[in-house]
Write a protein that holds these residues in place. Structure first.
Motif, short mmCIF file in Angstrom:
data_model
loop_
_atom_site.label_atom_id
_atom_site.label_comp_id
_atom_site.label_asym_id
_atom_site.label_seq_id
_atom_site.Cartn_x
_atom_site.Cartn_y
_atom_site.Cartn_z
N ASN A 184 0.83 -1.21 0.00
CA ASN A 184 0.00 0.00 0.00
C ASN A 184 0.87 1.26 0.00
OD1 ASN A 184 -2.35 -1.51 -0.01
ND2 ASN A 184 -2.50 -1.54 2.25
N GLU A 185 1.97 1.23 0.77
CA GLU A 185 2.88 2.38 0.79
C GLU A 185 3.51 2.59 -0.58
OE1 GLU A 185 5.81 2.24 3.83
OE2 GLU A 185 4.36 2.16 5.48
N LEU A 186 3.90 1.51 -1.23
CA LEU A 186 4.49 1.63 -2.56
C LEU A 186 3.48 2.22 -3.54
CD1 LEU A 186 6.64 -1.57 -3.27
CD2 LEU A 186 7.43 0.77 -2.95
N LYS A 187 2.24 1.77 -3.46
CA LYS A 187 1.21 2.30 -4.36
C LYS A 187 1.00 3.79 -4.12
CE LYS A 187 -2.55 0.10 -5.36
NZ LYS A 187 -3.84 -0.62 -5.22
N PHE A 193 8.09 7.83 -6.95
CA PHE A 193 9.25 7.00 -7.29
C PHE A 193 9.50 6.98 -8.80
CE2 PHE A 193 8.38 4.60 -3.15
CZ PHE A 193 9.40 5.26 -2.48
N ARG A 194 8.42 6.98 -9.56
CA ARG A 194 8.59 6.94 -11.02
C ARG A 194 9.25 8.22 -11.51
NH1 ARG A 194 3.37 5.66 -14.52
NH2 ARG A 194 2.75 7.66 -13.61
N LYS A 195 8.88 9.36 -10.91
CA LYS A 195 9.52 10.62 -11.28
C LYS A 195 11.01 10.61 -10.95
CE LYS A 195 5.44 13.59 -10.89
NZ LYS A 195 4.82 14.72 -10.13
N LYS A 196 11.38 9.87 -9.91
CA LYS A 196 12.78 9.77 -9.50
C LYS A 196 13.56 8.73 -10.32
CE LYS A 196 12.90 12.76 -6.13
NZ LYS A 196 13.84 13.92 -6.12
N GLY A 197 12.88 8.14 -11.29
CA GLY A 197 13.55 7.17 -12.16
C GLY A 197 13.65 5.78 -11.58
N LEU A 198 12.81 5.49 -10.61
CA LEU A 198 12.83 4.15 -9.99
C LEU A 198 11.80 3.25 -10.67
CD1 LEU A 198 13.83 2.27 -7.64
CD2 LEU A 198 11.82 3.07 -6.36
N ARG A 199 12.28 2.12 -11.12
CA ARG A 199 11.37 1.12 -11.67
C ARG A 199 11.13 0.04 -10.63
NH1 ARG A 199 11.71 -2.25 -17.42
NH2 ARG A 199 9.50 -2.88 -17.37
N ILE A 200 9.87 -0.32 -10.43
CA ILE A 200 9.52 -1.36 -9.44
C ILE A 200 9.14 -2.63 -10.18
CG2 ILE A 200 7.95 -2.01 -7.58
CD1 ILE A 200 7.63 0.97 -6.95
#
Length: 516
Positions: free
Chosen positions: A428-431, A437-444
């Motif tokens: 839930n926190e990730l969502k 996170f996507r703006k920071k260039g992180l891919r999950i």
């Protein structure tokens, strides 16, 4: 000719157990210093019944009883009674007490044997039993198979070896054989082999026996049977193992130490069961011992590794290999399952110095050779700074994806299971922070660590995660354990664009700090 001799010996040995009582009764009746024979024997029996039944304790008790008097006749009577008691005892192992008494008091000349047949009979009993007592290393046999090859008893590497002496004309042998097969098959998971010694010298008779009782490989089940015989009649197995009649069953541990003798199938099963319980107790005790022991040391300091593990290794391998197995199994597994990188390094140290080089000391050689070696590789491949293993994982539709081909500037691998209580709030926190996170260039990339397709599909339908979800081939979660440190979920790996591990087991707050 030899069979006639052994039958005669058997009869003579029976005489020992009955005649000495008569002789000692006569001595005691003629000894004016004593009370009645019945009272003395009753008191001795009561005393012995309260002694620890271990042979060492019984020997000490026997010495005390015999030393109670300076009267030679009474000493002789007591020693003879004790010999008779232990030589005919139904308790396995007490024959060693009888052998001790025979050697210490009668064959040494200190006391005079009054049993029927004289000292020669006592000497014969001793010589036929003294080489195969409980706790002794089994005498070596190197006997021939029907095809002419020789098999040495000590060449067998089983955890347990059953020595089965039999004759093709022995009705009891044939009657008990199905039960021996049943017991060894039922306990085959313990690692049992049978060294079956045909007591005759006619190979054709042995072949006929095998054709009737073991017509094919399946007749032996999962247990390996080695059928051998003494073609030349020179091994002396009759005397070494007190084979005066058949069948005779001995049980040896993996060091070829005798842990059972004069067994029937039921007793064989009981000894195996008892030894299995002994080993289980060792593992239970070791599991509790390891955390307390490790708390003494600061394993973050690698200089303490040798101090912590060397004395432990030396002590347990000197005392008992089963103790070594139990302690070093739990030691490695405990360190391997710790999150602390220092503990992981200690696990590698233990594995490479004390486990993998000593596979011959393990009941299950697969554990050091494969399981431990593979886990060491997992630790090394998953250290901070290492490149992530480039395994292939699969989409719910079955399309294979190489992890390293899916990397972004930073990638978070998130191993999860829908029934994991901690995974739900983290998901839930990730969502909630997914766009950040996507703006920071992180891919999950989430990786399912379960075993059921319907469970994963239900999870996707309910949670609707905005990131890519992969799973192991055929939903075999063991593939993940063989490559990643996912003993506990949730587990996370933060990777750079080359797949190098930057951090592990980090969650939302730490991720935000690292991506600023």
């Amino acid at each position: 000719m030899y069979r006639i001799f052994t039958a005669t010996v058997a009869l003579i040995l029976v005489i020992i157990s009955t005649s000495y009582g008569q002789a000692t009764r006569s001595i005691l009746r003629n000894n004016q210093d004593t009370v009645t024979t019945q009272n003395i024997y009753r008191d001795i029996a009561n005393y012995i019944s309260r002694v620890n039944p271990h042979p060492d304790s019984l020997i000490a008790a026997s010495n005390r009883l015999i030393s109670l008097t300076d009267n030679t006749a009474l000493k002789t009577a007591i020693a003879g009674y004790l010999f008779n008691t232990f030589s005919t005892s139904p308790v396995m192992g007490q024959e060693s007490v009888a052998i001790y008494i025979a050697k210490r008091y009668f064959l040494s000349g200190e006391l005079e044997w009054h049993g029927q047949g004289g000292e020669a009979i006592l000497r014969l009993y001793t010589e036929f039993n003294e080489n195969s007592l409980i706790g002794m290393k089994a005498p070596e046999l190197n006997l021939q198979t029907t095809n002419g090859d020789k098999i040495a008893l000590n060449s067998l590497k089983a955890n347990y070896t059953v020595i089965y002496f039999f004759d093709n004309n022995c009705g009891v042998c044939k009657a008990k054989l199905p039960d021996i097969k049943k017991v060894t098959e039922f306990r085959s998971y313990l690692g049992i082999e049978v060294y079956a010694v045909y007591t005759g010298q006619d190979s054709l008779s042995l072949l006929q026996f095998l054709s009737e009782e073991f017509p094919d490989d399946s007749a032996a089940g999962n247990v390996k049977w080695h059928f051998v015989y003494d073609k030349e009649g020179i091994s002396g197995f009759h005397k070494l193992y007190n084979v005066l009649s058949t069948p005779q069953l001995f049980l040896l541990d993996r060091d070829k130490k005798i842990i059972g003798r004069n067994l029937d199938p039921l007793a064989l099963d009981k000894v195996l069961e008892s030894d299995e319980q002994r080993i289980n107790n060792l593992y239970n005790e070791s599991e509790n011992f390891i955390p307390a022991y490790l708390s003494i040391f600061n394993l973050k300091d690698t200089s303490q590794f040798k101090e912590a593990f060397d004395p432990l290794f030396q002590r347990v391998t000197r005392n008992n290999y089963d103790t070594y197995n139990a302690i070093f199994y739990h030691l490695f597994e405990y360190l391997f399952n710790e999150d602390d990188p220092a503990m992981k390094d200690a696990a590698v140290y233990v594995a490479e110095k004390y486990i993998i080089p000593y596979s011959g000391l393990w009941r299950d050689p697969d554990y050091p050779q494969n399981i431990v070696a593979d886990k060491v590789l997992v630790i090394k491949n998953n250290r901070i700074g290492s490149i992530i293993p480039d395994v292939t994982l699969y989409t719910t539709k079955g399309r294979g994806k190489k992890i390293r081909k899916m990397l972004s500037g930073h990638t978070l691998l998130y191993f999860f299971n829908p029934d994991c209580a901690v995974c739900t709030p983290f998901t839930n926190e990730l969502k909630d922070n997914f766009k950040y996170f996507r703006k920071k260039g992180l891919r999950i990339i989430a990786i399912y660590a379960g075993s059921y397709d319907y469970e994963l599909l239900n999870y996707i339908n309910e949670v609707k995660p905005p990131w890519k979800i992969l799973r192991p081939k055929d939903y075999n979660y063991l593939d993940l354990y063989n490559n990643f440190e996912v003993g506990q979920v949730p587990q996370t790996y933060l990777l750079d664009k080359k797949g190098r591990i930057i951090a592990k087991r980090i969650f939302t707050v730490q991720l935000k700090e690292m991506l600023k």
